[in-house]
Write an enzyme that holds these catalytic residues in place. Structure first.
Site, PDB file in Angstrom:
ATOM      1  N   ARG A 164       0.831  -1.218   0.000  1.00 16.29           N
ATOM      2  CA  ARG A 164       0.000   0.000   0.000  1.00 16.29           C
ATOM      3  C   ARG A 164       0.867   1.271   0.000  1.00 16.29           C
ATOM      4  NH1 ARG A 164      -3.039  -3.755  -0.688  1.00 16.29           N
ATOM      5  NH2 ARG A 164      -5.128  -4.015   0.185  1.00 16.29           N
ATOM      6  N   SER A 237     -10.834  -0.867   3.194  1.00 11.29           N
ATOM      7  CA  SER A 237     -10.068  -0.913   4.458  1.00 11.29           C
ATOM      8  C   SER A 237      -9.689   0.509   4.854  1.00 11.29           C
ATOM      9  CB  SER A 237      -8.781  -1.710   4.278  1.00 11.29           C
ATOM     10  OG  SER A 237      -9.050  -3.017   3.855  1.00 11.29           O
ATOM     11  N   GLU A 333      -5.109   3.855   5.836  1.00 10.60           N
ATOM     12  CA  GLU A 333      -4.895   3.630   4.393  1.00 10.60           C
ATOM     13  C   GLU A 333      -5.600   4.726   3.591  1.00 10.60           C
ATOM     14  OE1 GLU A 333      -5.771  -0.305   2.449  1.00 10.60           O
ATOM     15  OE2 GLU A 333      -6.872   0.971   1.062  1.00 10.60           O
TER      16      GLU A 333
HETATM   17  P1  FAD Z   1      -9.243   8.288  -5.326  1.00 13.21           P
HETATM   18  O1  FAD Z   1      -9.923   7.872  -4.085  1.00 13.21           O
HETATM   19  O2  FAD Z   1      -9.952   9.251  -6.212  1.00 13.21           O
HETATM   20  O3  FAD Z   1      -7.797   8.870  -4.986  1.00 13.21           O
HETATM   21  C1  FAD Z   1      -6.930   8.151  -4.134  1.00 13.21           C
HETATM   22  C2  FAD Z   1      -5.594   8.916  -4.034  1.00 13.21           C
HETATM   23  O4  FAD Z   1      -4.938   8.907  -5.289  1.00 13.21           O
HETATM   24  C3  FAD Z   1      -5.774  10.411  -3.694  1.00 13.21           C
HETATM   25  O5  FAD Z   1      -4.665  10.805  -2.930  1.00 13.21           O
HETATM   26  C4  FAD Z   1      -5.764  11.084  -5.063  1.00 13.21           C
HETATM   27  O6  FAD Z   1      -5.343  12.436  -4.986  1.00 13.21           O
HETATM   28  C5  FAD Z   1      -4.750  10.225  -5.795  1.00 13.21           C
HETATM   29  N1  FAD Z   1      -4.998  10.143  -7.247  1.00 13.21           N
HETATM   30  C6  FAD Z   1      -6.087   9.609  -7.852  1.00 13.21           C
HETATM   31  N2  FAD Z   1      -5.924   9.642  -9.193  1.00 13.21           N
HETATM   32  C7  FAD Z   1      -4.723  10.218  -9.434  1.00 13.21           C
HETATM   33  C8  FAD Z   1      -3.998  10.553 -10.626  1.00 13.21           C
HETATM   34  N3  FAD Z   1      -4.486  10.309 -11.832  1.00 13.21           N
HETATM   35  N4  FAD Z   1      -2.802  11.158 -10.491  1.00 13.21           N
HETATM   36  C9  FAD Z   1      -2.278  11.423  -9.266  1.00 13.21           C
HETATM   37  N5  FAD Z   1      -2.919  11.136  -8.116  1.00 13.21           N
HETATM   38  C10 FAD Z   1      -4.118  10.542  -8.195  1.00 13.21           C
HETATM   39  N6  FAD Z   1      -7.736  -0.957  -2.398  1.00 13.21           N
HETATM   40  C11 FAD Z   1      -6.874  -1.994  -2.491  1.00 13.21           C
HETATM   41  O7  FAD Z   1      -5.659  -1.787  -2.654  1.00 13.21           O
HETATM   42  N7  FAD Z   1      -7.313  -3.280  -2.431  1.00 13.21           N
HETATM   43  C12 FAD Z   1      -8.609  -3.599  -2.272  1.00 13.21           C
HETATM   44  O8  FAD Z   1      -8.966  -4.775  -2.226  1.00 13.21           O
HETATM   45  C13 FAD Z   1      -9.542  -2.530  -2.163  1.00 13.21           C
HETATM   46  N8  FAD Z   1     -10.867  -2.792  -1.957  1.00 13.21           N
HETATM   47  C14 FAD Z   1     -11.741  -1.766  -1.828  1.00 13.21           C
HETATM   48  C15 FAD Z   1     -13.093  -2.069  -1.640  1.00 13.21           C
HETATM   49  C16 FAD Z   1     -14.028  -1.056  -1.507  1.00 13.21           C
HETATM   50  C17 FAD Z   1     -15.475  -1.409  -1.294  1.00 13.21           C
HETATM   51  C18 FAD Z   1     -13.611   0.294  -1.597  1.00 13.21           C
HETATM   52  C19 FAD Z   1     -14.617   1.407  -1.513  1.00 13.21           C
HETATM   53  C20 FAD Z   1     -12.264   0.615  -1.787  1.00 13.21           C
HETATM   54  C21 FAD Z   1     -11.314  -0.418  -1.898  1.00 13.21           C
HETATM   55  N9  FAD Z   1      -9.948  -0.159  -2.079  1.00 13.21           N
HETATM   56  C22 FAD Z   1      -9.058  -1.196  -2.228  1.00 13.21           C
HETATM   57  C23 FAD Z   1      -9.451   1.225  -2.104  1.00 13.21           C
HETATM   58  C24 FAD Z   1      -9.563   1.905  -3.493  1.00 13.21           C
HETATM   59  O9  FAD Z   1     -10.462   1.216  -4.318  1.00 13.21           O
HETATM   60  C25 FAD Z   1      -8.205   2.000  -4.191  1.00 13.21           C
HETATM   61  O10 FAD Z   1      -7.285   2.702  -3.400  1.00 13.21           O
HETATM   62  C26 FAD Z   1      -8.324   2.689  -5.558  1.00 13.21           C
HETATM   63  O11 FAD Z   1      -7.112   2.573  -6.276  1.00 13.21           O
HETATM   64  C27 FAD Z   1      -8.674   4.161  -5.437  1.00 13.21           C
HETATM   65  O12 FAD Z   1      -8.939   4.633  -6.737  1.00 13.21           O
HETATM   66  P2  FAD Z   1      -9.726   5.985  -6.975  1.00 13.21           P
HETATM   67  O13 FAD Z   1      -9.661   6.284  -8.441  1.00 13.21           O
HETATM   68  O14 FAD Z   1     -11.071   5.898  -6.386  1.00 13.21           O
HETATM   69  O15 FAD Z   1      -8.812   7.003  -6.179  1.00 13.21           O
HETATM   70  N1  EPU Z   2     -10.722 -10.595  10.442  1.00 13.01           N
HETATM   71  C1  EPU Z   2     -11.257 -10.379  11.698  1.00 13.01           C
HETATM   72  N2  EPU Z   2     -12.409  -9.652  11.774  1.00 13.01           N
HETATM   73  C2  EPU Z   2     -13.042  -9.161  10.678  1.00 13.01           C
HETATM   74  C3  EPU Z   2     -12.496  -9.397   9.409  1.00 13.01           C
HETATM   75  C4  EPU Z   2     -11.318 -10.117   9.314  1.00 13.01           C
HETATM   76  O1  EPU Z   2     -10.724 -10.809  12.704  1.00 13.01           O
HETATM   77  O2  EPU Z   2     -14.067  -8.478  10.840  1.00 13.01           O
HETATM   78  C5  EPU Z   2      -9.439 -11.328  10.353  1.00 13.01           C
HETATM   79  C6  EPU Z   2      -9.579 -12.809  10.034  1.00 13.01           C
HETATM   80  O3  EPU Z   2      -8.581 -13.481  10.760  1.00 13.01           O
HETATM   81  C7  EPU Z   2      -9.267 -12.879   8.563  1.00 13.01           C
HETATM   82  C8  EPU Z   2      -8.231 -11.771   8.400  1.00 13.01           C
HETATM   83  O4  EPU Z   2      -8.650 -10.764   9.311  1.00 13.01           O
HETATM   84  O5  EPU Z   2      -8.748 -14.107   8.183  1.00 13.01           O
HETATM   85  C9  EPU Z   2      -8.092 -11.204   7.006  1.00 13.01           C
HETATM   86  O6  EPU Z   2      -9.351 -10.714   6.565  1.00 13.01           O
HETATM   87  P1  EPU Z   2      -9.649 -10.471   5.016  1.00 13.01           P
HETATM   88  O7  EPU Z   2      -9.294 -11.676   4.237  1.00 13.01           O
HETATM   89  O8  EPU Z   2     -11.032  -9.946   4.908  1.00 13.01           O
HETATM   90  O9  EPU Z   2      -8.577  -9.388   4.577  1.00 13.01           O
HETATM   91  P2  EPU Z   2      -8.089  -8.041   5.250  1.00 13.01           P
HETATM   92  O10 EPU Z   2      -6.711  -8.225   5.764  1.00 13.01           O
HETATM   93  O11 EPU Z   2      -9.093  -7.493   6.193  1.00 13.01           O
HETATM   94  C10 EPU Z   2      -6.929  -7.192   3.062  1.00 13.01           C
HETATM   95  C11 EPU Z   2      -6.860  -5.897   2.326  1.00 13.01           C
HETATM   96  C12 EPU Z   2      -8.066  -5.731   1.434  1.00 13.01           C
HETATM   97  C13 EPU Z   2      -8.084  -6.874   0.434  1.00 13.01           C
HETATM   98  C14 EPU Z   2      -8.146  -8.199   1.199  1.00 13.01           C
HETATM   99  C15 EPU Z   2      -8.022  -9.393   0.280  1.00 13.01           C
HETATM  100  C16 EPU Z   2      -5.544  -4.357   3.616  1.00 13.01           C
HETATM  101  C17 EPU Z   2      -5.534  -3.162   4.522  1.00 13.01           C
HETATM  102  N3  EPU Z   2      -6.745  -4.786   3.242  1.00 13.01           N
HETATM  103  O12 EPU Z   2      -8.038  -7.098   3.945  1.00 13.01           O
HETATM  104  O13 EPU Z   2      -7.940  -4.505   0.731  1.00 13.01           O
HETATM  105  O14 EPU Z   2      -9.193  -6.772  -0.436  1.00 13.01           O
HETATM  106  O15 EPU Z   2      -7.051  -8.273   2.140  1.00 13.01           O
HETATM  107  O16 EPU Z   2      -6.735  -9.476  -0.235  1.00 13.01           O
HETATM  108  O17 EPU Z   2      -4.480  -4.861   3.264  1.00 13.01           O
HETATM  109  C18 EPU Z   2      -8.452  -2.181   0.807  1.00 13.01           C
HETATM  110  O18 EPU Z   2      -7.230  -1.986   0.746  1.00 13.01           O
HETATM  111  O19 EPU Z   2      -9.285  -1.248   0.825  1.00 13.01           O
HETATM  112  C19 EPU Z   2      -8.943  -3.553   0.846  1.00 13.01           C
HETATM  113  C20 EPU Z   2     -10.229  -3.848   0.941  1.00 13.01           C
END
Ligand code: FAD
Ligand code: EPU
Length: 338
Positions: A164, A237, A333
């Site tokens: 990240r 997250s 994050e």
């Molecule tokens: P924004 O929220 O619009 O911007 C994020 C940051 O990037 C800001 O600082 C912005 O200024 C900057 N930025 C955006 N575009 C540009 C650009 N073109 N040039 C320079 N800077 C820029 N993230 C994960 O890593 N893994 C996950 O599994 C994951 N799951 C998610 C699930 C949900 C339900 C949600 C809501 C979010 C999740 N995220 C996850 C977080 C998010 O989706 C990612 O961080 C995504 O890349 C953000 O993209 P965005 O276009 O919405 O960025």
């Molecule tokens: N867990 C709990 N309580 C909960 C949920 C999870 O105790 O409410 C524990 C369990 O032990 C579980 C572990 O956490 O096994 C991991 O949970 P999960 O697989 O849901 O993944 P996570 O670590 O919570 C991360 C990323 C996600 C990504 C998933 C799958 C980060 C900060 N988050 O979540 O990314 O989608 O793994 O790879 O690394 C995001 O960045 O926004 C995001 C959603």
């Protein structure tokens, strides 16, 4: 530039669904428009670049300029039997790009299916999920230092990708990513080791699994675990999973025997922040119109009408309680806009 607007609501442009207004708002559709920003944005003005708004928390109105990146386009630059290099506009929706790559039979993005947001934000925090990170398929990116009107290419080794993390999140400021270049495989290499992917694949009627099967499995898992921002406001997250020294982890294990963990490359251990937060009894807690999601303790939610500062204060209370109980300081994050 003639598409500058004033006092624009950002509520529909952030997945938390927080109401905040941009003093100035400009949409950029081409690299040329991005270069022209230099002549319209005053030197002292603060600037926020917005993609899909899925990793942002607004705590008040933004008094400067919000630049909404909407640069489109998917261009194949190199193709041979093994791989393809594709240049993608920063404003392309991430999941649409993943689905497009699968239709073209270009592989490597399937584990990153259904992550919200735009392509341009993917390198910002090196998005990751289900055993993959964007750095695994990243080649380079192009962008513009918009205050100077200068173009620059960053190749992968210069991006300092980590969990990240990237140089763009850490140090590079006033830089608008316009395009990201991916290097994808034309030969499927399945990555099914993470979480429940394999279990879901085993329920399929066929045994020769495809990258599309992996994508569908990831989509299924994500839908079952994470709240849909179209239903409940959230940004995924809220915190990173903390990485601690192995020796410190051993101490924790003597006190909390069942603490889940993953080993990382170095002499360190990653602990799921969701578990730490759940142990502090925050999971499912609701405070009027905001709270901690009932199925995933790492996701803070806006049930409708919450203020960004309410969610920020809640995140600080969570950080404090985890610090007191475990001696670990959680890092956010989500990007907080003050
Ligand atoms: P924004 O929220 O619009 O911007 C994020 C940051 O990037 C800001 O600082 C912005 O200024 C900057 N930025 C955006 N575009 C540009 C650009 N073109 N040039 C320079 N800077 C820029 N993230 C994960 O890593 N893994 C996950 O599994 C994951 N799951 C998610 C699930 C949900 C339900 C949600 C809501 C979010 C999740 N995220 C996850 C977080 C998010 O989706 C990612 O961080 C995504 O890349 C953000 O993209 P965005 O276009 O919405 O960025
Ligand atoms: N867990 C709990 N309580 C909960 C949920 C999870 O105790 O409410 C524990 C369990 O032990 C579980 C572990 O956490 O096994 C991991 O949970 P999960 O697989 O849901 O993944 P996570 O670590 O919570 C991360 C990323 C996600 C990504 C998933 C799958 C980060 C900060 N988050 O979540 O990314 O989608 O793994 O790879 O690394 C995001 O960045 O926004 C995001 C959603």
């Amino acid at each position: 530039m003639n598409n500058i607007r004033e006092n624009v609501s950002l509520k529909e442009l952030n997945t938390f669904g927080i109401e905040a207004f941009a003093r100035y708002f400009v949409e950029v559709n081409t690299e040329k428009e991005a270069l022209a920003l230099q002549s319209v944005i005053p030197e002292a003005a603060s600037v926020l670049i917005l993609g899909g708004g899925s990793n942002i928390l607004f705590t008040k109105d933004f008094e400067g300029w919000v630049i909404k990146n909407n640069i489109q386009g998917i261009l194949t630059e190199i193709i041979n039997e093994e791989e393809v290099v594709v240049k993608v506009g920063a404003g392309v929706n991430w999941h649409e790009w993943v689905l497009h790559s699968l239709r073209e039979k270009w592989y490597g993005l399937e584990n990153l299916s259904l992550i919200p947001g735009c392509v341009g934000a993917a390198p910002m925090q090196n998005i990751g999920a289900y055993g993959a990170e964007v750095k695994d398929t990243f080649d380079s990116l192009e962008g513009i230092f918009f205050r100077a009107g200068e173009k620059k290419v960053f190749r992968k080794p210069e991006c300092e990708f980590g969990y990240r993390e990237s140089i763009f999140k850490k140090r590079i400021k006033d830089f608008l990513i316009t395009h990201v270049r991916f290097r994808l495989s034309r030969v499927p290499k399945l990555n099914t080791g993470y979480g429940d992917i394999q279990k879901i694949l085993e329920r399929l009627p066929h045994k020769e699994y495809t990258p599309e099967d992996v994508s569908n499995a990831v989509i299924q898992i994500r839908k079952s675990k994470l709240p849909n921002p179209e239903v409940i406001g959230n940004a995924g997250s809220f915190f990173k999973n903390p990485i601690v020294q192995a020796a410190f982890f051993e101490e924790l294990r003597t006190r909390f025997g069942d603490i889940p963990h993953y080993s990382t490359d170095n002499d360190s251990v990653k602990i799921p922040a969701a578990w730490l937060i759940q142990q502090c009894e925050w999971k499912g807690k609701r405070f009027g119109n905001f709270g901690v999601h009932e199925n995933q303790a790492l996701v803070l939610v806006n049930y409708g009408g919450a203020k960004g500062n309410d969610i920020l204060s809640l995140s600080q209370e969570i950080i404090e309680s985890v610090r007191i109980k475990f001696g670990i300081i959680l890092e956010k994050e989500v990007n907080i806009v003050f």
